[in-house]
Scaffold this motif. Structure first.
Motif, short mmCIF file in Angstrom:
data_model
loop_
_atom_site.label_atom_id
_atom_site.label_comp_id
_atom_site.label_asym_id
_atom_site.label_seq_id
_atom_site.Cartn_x
_atom_site.Cartn_y
_atom_site.Cartn_z
N ALA A 155 0.83 -1.20 0.00
CA ALA A 155 0.00 0.00 0.00
C ALA A 155 0.87 1.25 0.00
CB ALA A 155 -0.94 0.00 1.20
N GLU A 204 2.46 1.67 -3.47
CA GLU A 204 1.47 2.15 -4.43
C GLU A 204 1.16 3.62 -4.20
OE1 GLU A 204 -3.14 1.38 -5.59
OE2 GLU A 204 -1.96 -0.35 -4.98
N THR A 263 1.75 7.35 -6.77
CA THR A 263 0.59 8.05 -7.30
C THR A 263 0.73 9.53 -7.00
OG1 THR A 263 -0.65 7.64 -5.27
CG2 THR A 263 -0.99 6.10 -7.10
N GLY A 302 -4.27 11.11 -7.38
CA GLY A 302 -4.49 9.67 -7.42
C GLY A 302 -4.05 9.01 -8.71
N THR A 335 -4.20 9.45 -0.23
CA THR A 335 -4.46 9.04 -1.61
C THR A 335 -5.85 8.43 -1.67
OG1 THR A 335 -3.67 7.70 -3.46
CG2 THR A 335 -3.33 6.80 -1.29
N GLN A 392 -8.67 5.95 -2.99
CA GLN A 392 -8.76 4.59 -3.50
C GLN A 392 -10.23 4.32 -3.84
OE1 GLN A 392 -5.88 2.68 -3.72
NE2 GLN A 392 -4.84 4.50 -2.97
N SER A 431 -12.78 1.06 -4.49
CA SER A 431 -12.88 -0.40 -4.42
C SER A 431 -13.64 -0.93 -5.63
CB SER A 431 -13.56 -0.83 -3.12
OG SER A 431 -14.88 -0.35 -3.09
#
Length: 129
Positions: A7, A10, A14, A18, A67, A69, A71
């Protein structure tokens, strides 16, 4: 532990909005001919980030420590880049002309050439100074 490292990696790749930090943000192309040295990919990403920060519109944006995210079911949540904290709350960045940033690379990684790349790829407007 492995999930938190993934995580973090990642999140570190970014941008503020994002989107992925990709090489070739255009700084090298904008500087081509004006500088004899070429920017390395990480320097190019850094210059691209600085240009976007300088040109950031004065509107509500996500705080750079977080950031966004999404789903698989479309729900939106936010991940803190350093602590790994997860939240459904939006954390806004401060407004009122806080579009700057800090270039804090280690010694020898080319901060000076990145600043020159920034100046060449995002010149001041006419009559600015």
């Amino acid at each position: 532990f492995k999930d938190s490292i993934e995580a973090f990696l990642e999140a570190a790749t970014t941008d503020d909005d994002g989107s992925p930090c990709a090489d070739g943000q255009g700084a090298s192309r904008a500087c081509h001919g004006a500088m004899q040295s070429l920017l390395l990919p990480y320097q190019d990403r850094g210059v691209g980030w600085m240009v976007r920060r300088e040109n950031a519109p004065d509107h509500l944006t996500l705080h750079p420590a977080w950031t966004q995210q999404v789903s698989d079911d479309g729900s939106v949540w936010y991940l803190h880049r350093l602590s790994g904290t997860v939240s459904r709350s939006f954390f806004p960045a401060p407004v009122a002309h806080t579009c700057g940033g800090m270039l804090c690379d280690d010694v020898g990684l080319g901060k000076s050439i990145q600043v020159l790349g920034l100046i060449l790829s995002n010149p001041a407007p006419e009559g600015w100074a």
